[in-house]
Motif scaffolding. Structure first.
Motif, mmCIF file in Angstrom:
data_model
loop_
_atom_site.group_PDB
_atom_site.id
_atom_site.type_symbol
_atom_site.label_atom_id
_atom_site.label_comp_id
_atom_site.label_asym_id
_atom_site.label_seq_id
_atom_site.Cartn_x
_atom_site.Cartn_y
_atom_site.Cartn_z
ATOM 1 N N GLY A 146 26.264 -75.122 99.185
ATOM 2 C CA GLY A 146 26.984 -76.064 98.329
ATOM 3 C C GLY A 146 26.082 -76.682 97.279
ATOM 4 N N GLY A 147 26.636 -76.988 96.157
ATOM 5 C CA GLY A 147 25.895 -77.628 95.088
ATOM 6 C C GLY A 147 26.051 -79.140 95.161
ATOM 7 N N ALA A 148 25.211 -79.864 94.426
ATOM 8 C CA ALA A 148 25.267 -81.319 94.422
ATOM 9 C C ALA A 148 26.576 -81.809 93.811
ATOM 10 C CB ALA A 148 24.084 -81.884 93.664
ATOM 11 N N LEU A 149 27.065 -81.105 92.839
ATOM 12 C CA LEU A 149 28.325 -81.470 92.204
ATOM 13 C C LEU A 149 29.312 -80.318 92.388
ATOM 14 C CD1 LEU A 149 26.912 -83.035 88.942
ATOM 15 C CD2 LEU A 149 27.726 -84.222 90.966
ATOM 16 N N GLY A 150 29.578 -79.995 93.626
ATOM 17 C CA GLY A 150 30.464 -78.878 93.953
ATOM 18 C C GLY A 150 31.884 -79.136 93.532
ATOM 19 N N PRO A 151 32.758 -78.196 93.786
ATOM 20 C CA PRO A 151 34.134 -78.324 93.335
ATOM 21 C C PRO A 151 34.937 -79.377 94.104
ATOM 22 C CG PRO A 151 33.829 -76.280 94.543
ATOM 23 C CD PRO A 151 32.477 -76.906 94.383
ATOM 24 N N ASP A 152 34.463 -79.823 95.305
ATOM 25 C CA ASP A 152 35.219 -80.794 96.094
ATOM 26 C C ASP A 152 34.415 -82.091 96.229
ATOM 27 O OD1 ASP A 152 36.924 -82.105 97.752
ATOM 28 O OD2 ASP A 152 36.754 -80.698 99.436
ATOM 29 N N PRO A 153 34.811 -83.171 95.540
ATOM 30 C CA PRO A 153 34.042 -84.418 95.600
ATOM 31 C C PRO A 153 34.063 -85.075 96.981
ATOM 32 C CG PRO A 153 36.000 -84.686 94.208
ATOM 33 C CD PRO A 153 35.903 -83.243 94.599
ATOM 34 N N VAL A 154 35.103 -84.864 97.786
ATOM 35 C CA VAL A 154 35.162 -85.457 99.130
ATOM 36 C C VAL A 154 34.072 -84.852 100.004
ATOM 37 C CG1 VAL A 154 36.600 -85.708 101.195
ATOM 38 C CG2 VAL A 154 37.629 -85.964 98.924
ATOM 39 N N GLN A 155 33.904 -83.508 99.920
ATOM 40 C CA GLN A 155 32.853 -82.860 100.711
ATOM 41 C C GLN A 155 31.470 -83.294 100.231
ATOM 42 O OE1 GLN A 155 33.574 -78.654 100.507
ATOM 43 N NE2 GLN A 155 35.141 -78.688 102.097
ATOM 44 N N THR A 156 31.328 -83.476 98.940
ATOM 45 C CA THR A 156 30.046 -83.924 98.406
ATOM 46 C C THR A 156 29.715 -85.329 98.925
ATOM 47 O OG1 THR A 156 30.403 -82.601 96.410
ATOM 48 C CG2 THR A 156 28.744 -84.342 96.271
ATOM 49 N N ALA A 157 30.681 -86.236 98.920
ATOM 50 C CA ALA A 157 30.466 -87.600 99.411
ATOM 51 C C ALA A 157 30.147 -87.595 100.902
ATOM 52 C CB ALA A 157 31.700 -88.457 99.133
ATOM 53 N N ALA A 158 30.830 -86.772 101.673
ATOM 54 C CA ALA A 158 30.564 -86.684 103.110
ATOM 55 C C ALA A 158 29.149 -86.170 103.362
ATOM 56 C CB ALA A 158 31.594 -85.778 103.784
ATOM 57 N N GLY A 159 28.692 -85.211 102.594
ATOM 58 C CA GLY A 159 27.336 -84.681 102.742
ATOM 59 C C GLY A 159 26.287 -85.721 102.415
ATOM 60 N N VAL A 160 26.515 -86.508 101.336
ATOM 61 C CA VAL A 160 25.576 -87.566 100.957
ATOM 62 C C VAL A 160 25.534 -88.634 102.043
ATOM 63 C CG1 VAL A 160 25.175 -89.439 99.293
ATOM 64 C CG2 VAL A 160 25.773 -87.136 98.479
ATOM 65 N N ALA A 161 26.689 -88.990 102.615
ATOM 66 C CA ALA A 161 26.729 -90.004 103.683
ATOM 67 C C ALA A 161 25.992 -89.508 104.925
ATOM 68 C CB ALA A 161 28.182 -90.337 104.024
ATOM 69 N N ALA A 162 26.159 -88.242 105.282
ATOM 70 C CA ALA A 162 25.463 -87.698 106.453
ATOM 71 C C ALA A 162 23.956 -87.729 106.244
ATOM 72 C CB ALA A 162 25.941 -86.267 106.721
ATOM 73 N N ALA A 168 18.375 -93.056 107.666
ATOM 74 C CA ALA A 168 18.286 -94.392 108.269
ATOM 75 C C ALA A 168 17.908 -94.284 109.740
ATOM 76 C CB ALA A 168 19.620 -95.116 108.099
ATOM 77 N N GLY A 169 18.506 -93.342 110.451
ATOM 78 C CA GLY A 169 18.187 -93.171 111.869
ATOM 79 C C GLY A 169 16.748 -92.748 112.073
#
Length: 183
Positions: A146-162, A168-169
């Motif tokens: 996947g790219g940083a600005l892939g075709p699905d912004p929801v998947q991109t946001a979920a990847g950044v959150a993970a 943090a952990g």
């Protein structure tokens, strides 16, 4: 003295040799079929001409080898050559094709003449005349990653959150270890 048998054999060989020598001379007088331009690309209009049909002669051409069918050759502007045209079909495959014309009219005896047409996918003349047009890539690269600005912004946001939670952990675990806390 030679016998009659030897004389007959010698005469037969002389006649046969004369016939073999005369055959190429007769074939050389049939003329040729000029095909221009050659090589060509599919969709090109081709001109065919021959002087083998005599002054003011005409002919029927056959370009079915390349898929163009039959065409007529009529006396040209100067009257010395028969001239005809046909179009190479867009579906023509690369290769060399024999184009044949059969003279019509008195004295020609339906004499066939042939010439070669070469079909290519690229034209050397047009390549020299035209400058290359740059082609710029468009769209996404399908690499399986996947790219940083892939075709699905929801998947991109979920990847950044993970990634943020993992960072943090990891920082918290290193901090506890540095203080000497046990689990």
């Amino acid at each position: 003295m030679r016998t009659a048998r030897q004389l007959t054999t010698s005469a037969a060989l002389a006649v046969t040799s004369a016939g073999l020598l005369a055959a190429p001379a007769a074939a050389a007088g049939t003329g040729t079929l000029e095909v221009t331009p050659s090589p060509v690309t599919p969709g090109t209009r081709v001109t065919v001409s021959t002087t083998a049909c005599g002054a003011g002669g005409s002919a029927t051409g056959d370009a079915s080898a390349v898929g163009a069918g039959t065409f007529a050759l009529a006396p040209g502007p100067r009257g010395k050559a028969a001239v005809g045209r046909f179009e190479v079909p867009p579906s023509a495959q690369p290769g060399t094709y024999e184009i044949v014309a059969r003279c019509s009219g008195a004295g020609t005896g339906g004499r066939p003449v042939a010439g070669d047409l070469t079909v290519t996918l690229t034209s050397t003349a047009s390549a020299r005349e035209q400058a290359p047009v740059p082609v710029h890539p468009r769209g996404h690269v399908k690499t399986g990653v996947g790219g940083a600005l892939g075709p699905d912004p929801v998947q991109t946001a979920a990847g950044v959150a993970a990634l943020a939670i993992a960072a943090a952990g990891g920082t918290w675990l290193l901090h506890r270890r540095a203080r000497g806390d046990r689990f």
